[in-house]
Scaffold this active site. Structure first.
Site, PDB file in Angstrom:
ATOM      1  N   ARG A 124       2.243  -6.152   5.307  1.00  0.00           N
ATOM      2  CA  ARG A 124       2.719  -7.528   5.372  1.00  0.00           C
ATOM      3  C   ARG A 124       3.992  -7.552   6.216  1.00  0.00           C
ATOM      4  O   ARG A 124       4.814  -6.630   6.163  1.00  0.00           O
ATOM      5  CB  ARG A 124       3.040  -8.058   3.977  1.00  0.00           C
ATOM      6  N   HIS A 133      -2.771 -10.192  12.727  1.00  0.00           N
ATOM      7  CA  HIS A 133      -3.208 -10.017  11.329  1.00  0.00           C
ATOM      8  C   HIS A 133      -4.737  -9.861  11.252  1.00  0.00           C
ATOM      9  O   HIS A 133      -5.427 -10.615  10.546  1.00  0.00           O
ATOM     10  CB  HIS A 133      -2.745 -11.185  10.447  1.00  0.00           C
TER      11      HIS A 133
HETATM   12  P1  NAP Z   1      -3.352  -0.965  -3.711  1.00  0.00           P
HETATM   13  O1  NAP Z   1      -4.635  -0.245  -3.905  1.00  0.00           O
HETATM   14  O2  NAP Z   1      -2.876  -1.859  -4.794  1.00  0.00           O
HETATM   15  O3  NAP Z   1      -2.244   0.155  -3.403  1.00  0.00           O
HETATM   16  C1  NAP Z   1      -0.895  -0.137  -3.372  1.00  0.00           C
HETATM   17  C2  NAP Z   1      -0.116   1.168  -3.227  1.00  0.00           C
HETATM   18  O4  NAP Z   1       1.260   0.849  -3.052  1.00  0.00           O
HETATM   19  C3  NAP Z   1      -0.210   2.045  -4.477  1.00  0.00           C
HETATM   20  O5  NAP Z   1      -0.263   3.401  -4.110  1.00  0.00           O
HETATM   21  C4  NAP Z   1       1.114   1.746  -5.184  1.00  0.00           C
HETATM   22  O6  NAP Z   1       1.598   2.802  -6.002  1.00  0.00           O
HETATM   23  C5  NAP Z   1       2.022   1.555  -4.001  1.00  0.00           C
HETATM   24  N1  NAP Z   1       3.211   0.793  -4.398  1.00  0.00           N
HETATM   25  C6  NAP Z   1       3.296  -0.473  -4.835  1.00  0.00           C
HETATM   26  N2  NAP Z   1       4.571  -0.808  -5.116  1.00  0.00           N
HETATM   27  C7  NAP Z   1       5.309   0.291  -4.841  1.00  0.00           C
HETATM   28  C8  NAP Z   1       6.684   0.590  -4.941  1.00  0.00           C
HETATM   29  N3  NAP Z   1       7.577  -0.312  -5.378  1.00  0.00           N
HETATM   30  N4  NAP Z   1       7.097   1.825  -4.584  1.00  0.00           N
HETATM   31  C9  NAP Z   1       6.220   2.763  -4.144  1.00  0.00           C
HETATM   32  N5  NAP Z   1       4.885   2.538  -4.034  1.00  0.00           N
HETATM   33  C10 NAP Z   1       4.445   1.317  -4.381  1.00  0.00           C
HETATM   34  O7  NAP Z   1      -3.385  -1.840  -2.394  1.00  0.00           O
HETATM   35  P2  NAP Z   1      -4.350  -1.668  -1.137  1.00  0.00           P
HETATM   36  O8  NAP Z   1      -5.701  -2.186  -1.445  1.00  0.00           O
HETATM   37  O9  NAP Z   1      -4.236  -0.277  -0.652  1.00  0.00           O
HETATM   38  O10 NAP Z   1      -3.680  -2.690  -0.105  1.00  0.00           O
HETATM   39  C11 NAP Z   1      -2.343  -2.562   0.311  1.00  0.00           C
HETATM   40  C12 NAP Z   1      -1.896  -3.801   1.068  1.00  0.00           C
HETATM   41  O11 NAP Z   1      -2.483  -3.825   2.369  1.00  0.00           O
HETATM   42  C13 NAP Z   1      -2.314  -5.131   0.491  1.00  0.00           C
HETATM   43  O12 NAP Z   1      -1.495  -5.498  -0.605  1.00  0.00           O
HETATM   44  C14 NAP Z   1      -2.172  -6.072   1.660  1.00  0.00           C
HETATM   45  O13 NAP Z   1      -0.875  -6.621   1.692  1.00  0.00           O
HETATM   46  C15 NAP Z   1      -2.361  -5.161   2.860  1.00  0.00           C
HETATM   47  N6  NAP Z   1      -3.571  -5.505   3.638  1.00  0.00           N
HETATM   48  C16 NAP Z   1      -3.426  -5.903   4.940  1.00  0.00           C
HETATM   49  C17 NAP Z   1      -4.551  -6.213   5.675  1.00  0.00           C
HETATM   50  C18 NAP Z   1      -4.450  -6.619   7.121  1.00  0.00           C
HETATM   51  O14 NAP Z   1      -5.436  -7.066   7.706  1.00  0.00           O
HETATM   52  N7  NAP Z   1      -3.315  -6.431   7.745  1.00  0.00           N
HETATM   53  C19 NAP Z   1      -5.822  -6.129   5.093  1.00  0.00           C
HETATM   54  C20 NAP Z   1      -5.927  -5.720   3.773  1.00  0.00           C
HETATM   55  C21 NAP Z   1      -4.781  -5.412   3.048  1.00  0.00           C
HETATM   56  P3  NAP Z   1       0.777   3.295  -7.294  1.00  0.00           P
HETATM   57  O15 NAP Z   1      -0.453   3.972  -6.753  1.00  0.00           O
HETATM   58  O16 NAP Z   1       1.699   4.238  -7.948  1.00  0.00           O
HETATM   59  O17 NAP Z   1       0.458   2.059  -8.079  1.00  0.00           O
HETATM   60  C1  GLV Z   2      -5.406  -9.183   4.254  1.00  0.00           C
HETATM   61  O1  GLV Z   2      -4.332  -9.292   4.722  1.00  0.00           O
HETATM   62  C2  GLV Z   2      -5.700  -8.797   2.908  1.00  0.00           C
HETATM   63  O2  GLV Z   2      -4.782  -8.791   2.074  1.00  0.00           O
HETATM   64  O3  GLV Z   2      -6.868  -8.496   2.617  1.00  0.00           O
END
Ligand code: NAP
Ligand code: GLV
Length: 310
Positions: free
Chosen positions: A225, A273
């Site tokens: 983000r 994005h």
């Molecule tokens: P997820 O499975 O919830 O993983 C989040 C990771 O971040 C976990 O490892 C978590 O730690 C860690 N985390 C959260 N808060 C933290 C903190 N304060 N300190 C250290 N580590 C922390 O999320 P995801 O599915 O991988 O997705 C991640 C993000 O990618 C989404 O939230 C979204 O914003 C972004 N995204 C972007 C796009 C795009 O097109 N640009 C598309 C999809 C997603 P723990 O494992 O210990 O809980």
């Molecule tokens: C895209 O940004 C997502 O959060 O899936």
């Protein structure tokens, strides 16, 4: 009972086509034009809903994010208390994000910008050979997306580490966790990849202090983000050479304003994005699954923790 879809008009048809066959007999109401009776809305599938709107539905049982991230839901200070919130965990979303990260890493690692500049100048010249095993990648966030990208980068023989809240045990990936783990994680990272959720704890995490803790000349990739980055700090670090370049998919303001320095920065690669775009037909089954589970009184899948914000 009906399901409400709150999204940009251009995306509505695909969501209706994906959800309709999985929820026979359930009216799908587009917000706002098709929502006449708030009391009939039982489930909401949303992206950037108007603040406070979700409080208007007295029988709401589930809010589903149209993406992996839920910051667009938690930015609302007036959410209906106790209504579960789910996010998307999806094979296509995960694969696409890893492709984006690998592309950005390899483009930088293989000096693509340099070779393109040489091609434009008709210059036949060898640049220094890249050393994969000496190029340390650090992934902020070792969740669904970070873990997949980490494994794929490790398979290419990059030394990969990840930083998360709780320590992980993943084959071939070094794990750093919590506040205490951040400084050593940054100190060993040549290419920093941000795949964190945006929460109060992670907002602004890519700042002068953390960029300064990376080795000089490190590269930054942000596909999480825009709010993770303090733009003035990243631009200053690019200017000073502390950071050699960046690939950015997300921005503090989207669409990126025409006067943003990122558009024309010689060492910034940017995309609008689109690192990983939700495909409604791929993700609709998990939303329908949770609606079925609610009816059967079973535990829901892909729920987020409102206290943690992800
Ligand atoms: P997820 O499975 O919830 O993983 C989040 C990771 O971040 C976990 O490892 C978590 O730690 C860690 N985390 C959260 N808060 C933290 C903190 N304060 N300190 C250290 N580590 C922390 O999320 P995801 O599915 O991988 O997705 C991640 C993000 O990618 C989404 O939230 C979204 O914003 C972004 N995204 C972007 C796009 C795009 O097109 N640009 C598309 C999809 C997603 P723990 O494992 O210990 O809980
Ligand atoms: C895209 O940004 C997502 O959060 O899936």
């Amino acid at each position: 009972m009906a399901l409400m879809i709150t999204c940009a008009p251009a995306r509505l048809a695909a969501w209706k086509e994906a959800l309709g066959p999985l929820l026979p007999g359930v009216p799908l109401r587009a917000y706002p034009q098709e929502v006449a009776d708030p009391a009939e809305i039982r489930w909401a599938v949303v992206w950037n809903h108007p603040l406070g709107d979700l409080r208007r539905y007295p029988n709401l049982e589930l809010v589903a994010s149209m993406g992996a991230g839920v910051d667009h839901i938690f930015r609302d200070p007036d959410l209906p208390p106790g209504v579960p919130i789910m996010r998307l965990v999806d094979r296509l979303l995960t694969t696409a994000m890893s492709e984006y990260v690998l592309l950005a890493v390899l483009r930088h690692h293989r000096q693509d910008a340099g070779y393109r500049a040489q091609q434009a100048a008709r210059l036949w010249r060898e640049l220094p050979a890249p050393d994969t095993e000496a190029t340390r990648i650090g992934i902020l966030g070792l969740g669904v997306l970070g873990t997949d990208a980490a494994a794929k980068l490790a398979a290419l023989k990059f030394p990969v580490a990840g930083w998360s809240r709780r320590a992980k045990s993943l084959p071939g990936i070094e794990s750093f966790a919590g506040e205490a783990g951040l400084a050593p994680f940054l100190a060993r990272t040549d290419i920093l990849v941000c795949l964190l959720p945006l929460t109060p704890a992670t907002r602004g995490i890519v700042n002068a202090r953390t960029l300064g803790a990376l080795p000089r000349g490190a590269y930054v990739i942000n596909a999480a983000r825009g709010g993770h980055v303090v733009d003035a700090d990243l631009l200053a670090a690019l200017e000073s050479g502390q950071i050699s370049g960046a690939t950015l998919d997300v921005f503090n303001q989207e669409p990126l304003p025409p006067d943003s320095p990122y558009w024309s920065h010689p060492r910034v690669v940017m995309t609008p994005h689109t690192a990983s775009i939700t495909v409604p037909r791929s993700v609709a089954p998990q939303i329908a699954e949770n609606i079925g589970r609610l009816a059967r009184g079973q535990p829901l899948i892909n729920l987020v923790d409102s206290a943690a914000g992800y």
